[in-house]
Motif scaffolding. Structure first.
Motif, PDB file in Angstrom:
ATOM      1  N   GLU A  44       0.412  -1.141  -0.040  1.00 26.58           N
ATOM      2  CA  GLU A  44       0.318  -0.229  -0.343  1.00 26.58           C
ATOM      3  C   GLU A  44       0.979   1.406  -0.172  1.00 26.58           C
ATOM      4  OE1 GLU A  44      -2.540  -0.784   3.064  1.00 26.58           O
ATOM      5  OE2 GLU A  44      -3.193  -2.440   2.499  1.00 26.58           O
ATOM      6  N   ALA A  45       2.440   1.129   0.541  1.00 24.88           N
ATOM      7  CA  ALA A  45       2.837   2.413   0.792  1.00 24.88           C
ATOM      8  C   ALA A  45       4.092   2.047   0.357  1.00 24.88           C
ATOM      9  CB  ALA A  45       3.011   3.548   1.874  1.00 24.88           C
ATOM     10  N   CYS A  46       4.826   2.001   1.344  1.00 28.88           N
ATOM     11  CA  CYS A  46       6.231   2.064   1.765  1.00 28.88           C
ATOM     12  C   CYS A  46       7.597   1.011   2.342  1.00 28.88           C
ATOM     13  CB  CYS A  46       7.227   3.120   1.257  1.00 28.88           C
ATOM     14  SG  CYS A  46       8.936   2.351   0.678  1.00 28.88           S
ATOM     15  N   GLY A  47       8.276  -0.277   2.033  1.00 29.69           N
ATOM     16  CA  GLY A  47       8.710  -0.686   2.636  1.00 29.69           C
ATOM     17  C   GLY A  47      10.144  -0.371   2.373  1.00 29.69           C
ATOM     18  N   VAL A  48      10.731  -1.126   3.640  1.00 34.03           N
ATOM     19  CA  VAL A  48      12.283  -0.909   2.988  1.00 34.03           C
ATOM     20  C   VAL A  48      12.713  -2.708   3.857  1.00 34.03           C
ATOM     21  CG1 VAL A  48      13.048   0.672   5.101  1.00 34.03           C
ATOM     22  CG2 VAL A  48      14.793   0.193   3.197  1.00 34.03           C
ATOM     23  N   PHE A  49      13.447  -2.405   3.199  1.00 29.72           N
ATOM     24  CA  PHE A  49      14.187  -4.069   3.668  1.00 29.72           C
ATOM     25  C   PHE A  49      15.804  -4.022   3.629  1.00 29.72           C
ATOM     26  CE2 PHE A  49      10.616  -5.377   1.506  1.00 29.72           C
ATOM     27  CZ  PHE A  49       9.420  -6.389   1.946  1.00 29.72           C
ATOM     28  N   ASP A  50      16.639  -4.160   4.752  1.00 32.78           N
ATOM     29  CA  ASP A  50      17.508  -4.556   4.429  1.00 32.78           C
ATOM     30  C   ASP A  50      18.361  -6.381   3.905  1.00 32.78           C
ATOM     31  OD1 ASP A  50      20.640  -5.414   5.334  1.00 32.78           O
ATOM     32  OD2 ASP A  50      20.298  -5.364   7.571  1.00 32.78           O
ATOM     33  N   VAL A  51      18.825  -6.085   3.000  1.00 31.82           N
ATOM     34  CA  VAL A  51      19.697  -7.321   1.998  1.00 31.82           C
ATOM     35  C   VAL A  51      20.751  -6.868   1.694  1.00 31.82           C
ATOM     36  CG1 VAL A  51      16.860  -7.810   0.881  1.00 31.82           C
ATOM     37  CG2 VAL A  51      18.577  -6.000   0.102  1.00 31.82           C
ATOM     38  N   GLN A 150      10.489  -0.663  -1.527  1.00 37.18           N
ATOM     39  CA  GLN A 150       9.923  -1.109  -2.136  1.00 37.18           C
ATOM     40  C   GLN A 150       8.357  -1.187  -1.741  1.00 37.18           C
ATOM     41  OE1 GLN A 150      10.921  -4.200  -4.222  1.00 37.18           O
ATOM     42  NE2 GLN A 150      12.327  -3.456  -4.292  1.00 37.18           N
ATOM     43  N   GLY A 151       7.190  -0.562  -2.310  1.00 39.50           N
ATOM     44  CA  GLY A 151       6.240  -0.162  -2.642  1.00 39.50           C
ATOM     45  C   GLY A 151       5.345   0.599  -3.420  1.00 39.50           C
ATOM     46  N   PRO A 152       4.182   1.112  -3.747  1.00 42.36           N
ATOM     47  CA  PRO A 152       4.177   2.017  -4.606  1.00 42.36           C
ATOM     48  C   PRO A 152       4.864   3.325  -4.377  1.00 42.36           C
ATOM     49  CG  PRO A 152       2.156   1.749  -3.072  1.00 42.36           C
ATOM     50  CD  PRO A 152       3.358   0.603  -3.542  1.00 42.36           C
ATOM     51  N   ASP A 153       4.863   3.684  -2.829  1.00 42.84           N
ATOM     52  CA  ASP A 153       5.664   5.204  -2.767  1.00 42.84           C
ATOM     53  C   ASP A 153       6.922   4.915  -2.995  1.00 42.84           C
ATOM     54  OD1 ASP A 153       3.245   5.773  -2.221  1.00 42.84           O
ATOM     55  OD2 ASP A 153       3.085   6.251  -0.007  1.00 42.84           O
ATOM     56  N   ALA A 154       7.857   4.325  -3.684  1.00 45.18           N
ATOM     57  CA  ALA A 154       9.196   4.047  -3.322  1.00 45.18           C
ATOM     58  C   ALA A 154       9.848   4.926  -3.919  1.00 45.18           C
ATOM     59  CB  ALA A 154       9.235   2.748  -4.135  1.00 45.18           C
ATOM     60  N   GLU A 155       9.299   5.320  -5.218  1.00 42.99           N
ATOM     61  CA  GLU A 155      10.055   6.195  -6.168  1.00 42.99           C
ATOM     62  C   GLU A 155      10.137   7.627  -5.162  1.00 42.99           C
ATOM     63  OE1 GLU A 155       8.463   9.292  -9.368  1.00 42.99           O
ATOM     64  OE2 GLU A 155       9.474   7.066 -10.623  1.00 42.99           O
ATOM     65  N   GLU A 194       5.703  -5.014  -6.116  1.00 42.64           N
ATOM     66  CA  GLU A 194       5.837  -3.638  -6.451  1.00 42.64           C
ATOM     67  C   GLU A 194       6.941  -3.184  -7.101  1.00 42.64           C
ATOM     68  OE1 GLU A 194       2.234  -1.933  -5.371  1.00 42.64           O
ATOM     69  OE2 GLU A 194       1.627  -4.330  -4.778  1.00 42.64           O
ATOM     70  N   ASP A 195       6.946  -1.764  -7.550  1.00 45.91           N
ATOM     71  CA  ASP A 195       7.887  -1.015  -7.600  1.00 45.91           C
ATOM     72  C   ASP A 195       8.524  -1.388  -6.805  1.00 45.91           C
ATOM     73  OD1 ASP A 195       8.586   1.032  -9.365  1.00 45.91           O
ATOM     74  OD2 ASP A 195       7.927   2.767  -8.475  1.00 45.91           O
TER      75      ASP A 195
END
Length: 365
Positions: A44-51, A150-155, A194-195
């Protein structure tokens, strides 16, 4: 037991109260507030992953393009600088050594991004195969951290919160730039449906970017738990589940990433034969007609209760609210809407064959 490795963000995860668990030889965050909440944040918004546990290998030298094409199923010939391809490295039996992304940095200059659990195996394999080519193979993973936004708000988060210009990137491309004078690679791929963007940089820069994201409140910290539910719902494979040393790309329904019309490459003949004659097994989606959840390894049965395969991944879908699974089964049964059964804790439940992509949403670009 061998000591677990830690990413550059390990202390940040612990400070946030993340549930930590071993993954690919690293002590990694599985969840913070909860898998469902984190999953929905990305949808729905934006998440951040440690990869940062992912591996990075540079392949350079006069024969780098020829060599990468020899070990990689996709075709890097003609790939423009800044382009990315998904594909696999196969063994001589056609099984998958690993699935990976190949970034073309310049002429005869490539970055291979490999799975954490396979780093040592992959590097050994790449170096072994490189012996007869004029190339240099550098395992540089320990020098890099990596964030996935990641997510629709990522950009907008990348542009406005981090100040990283990325709007011009189209899907499966990357750019190289600097962040406060430090080298940085920014790509637009994603593993969630997602984007999404990936940022590769030195450890100090990754920690700084993470801190900025956390302070902004615009990107939820996300663990590997929802990374798995997100990728599974959109039919993306995980090595060790849908791919393995004894599973071919044709069986995993990934033949579109195997370019048979390019020069000879490792495993080519096996996939060519399976594409011509049909693979003995096929990866399918299953909708379980009950609330039971079939986990990896659960048996799949036909109407005579013969075992015809096994579940590779299974969840109660978060975005689709169904009990769903991916399964590797005998090809004659891999027909849409076929009625099968799954065995979960000695009980059997009816299931129906479906497409592997359970959740459909278009990428922005």
């Amino acid at each position: 037991m061998e000591d677990l490795k830690k990413t550059c963000l390990h202390d940040r995860h612990v400070a946030l109260g993340a549930q930590m668990s071993p993954f690919g030889g690293f002590d990694m965050p599985i969840q913070y507030k909860g898998i469902i909440e984190e999953h929905n944040a990305v949808r729905e918004a934006c998440g951040v992953f440690d990869v940062s546990h992912m591996g990075e290998v540079f392949v350079t030298g006069p024969q780098a393009e020829k060599f990468v094409n020899y070990i990689f199923t996709n075709d890097v010939a003609g790939l423009p600088d800044g382009g990315i391809l998904y594909g696999m490295m196969m063994n001589y039996d056609g099984g998958v050594v690993d699935d990976l992304l190949v970034y073309k940095r310049g002429e005869n200059n490539f970055l291979l991004v490999i799975n954490a659990s396979n780093i040592d195996k992959d590097v050994d394999w790449i170096k072994l195969q490189s012996a007869s080519f004029d190339v240099t193979v550098d395992n540089v993973g320990e020098n890099y951290g990596e964030l996935a936004v990641q997510g629709p708000d990522a950009e907008s988060v990348m542009e406005e919160v981090l100040g990283i210009h990325c709007k011009e990137l189209v899907f499966y491309t990357f750019l190289e730039s600097e962040y406060d004078g430090k080298h940085m690679i920014v790509s637009r791929t994603g593993y969630t449906g997602e984007d999404g963007f990936e940022i590769y940089a030195d450890h100090d820069t990754i920690v700084r970017l993470w801190d900025i994201l956390m302070e902004s409140g615009k990107a939820a910290p996300c663990g590997l738990g929802c990374r798995d539910t997100l990728r599974f719902e959109v039919g993306l494979p995980l090595y060790g589940d849908e791919l393995a040393d004894d599973i071919t790309p044709a069986e995993a329904c990934l033949s579109m990433f195997v370019k048979l019309d390019k020069p000879e490459f490792i495993g080519r003949d096996v996939v060519a034969r399976q594409k011509a004659e049909g693979a003995p097994r096929k990866l399918v989606g299953l909708e379980i007609l009950d609330r039971a959840i079939a986990r990896h390894g659960c048996e799949v049965l036909n109407d005579k209760d013969d075992v015809i395969g096994y579940v590779t991944t299974g969840y109660r879908g978060i975005s689709v609210d169904k009990s769903i699974a991916a399964a590797l089964i005998a090809t004659p049964y891999a027909v849409k809407d076929s009625e099968l059964k799954v065995r979960v804790r000695r009980k059997t439940f009816p299931a129906r064959v479906t497409a592997k992509k359970f959740y459909k949403k278009s990428y922005k670009k």
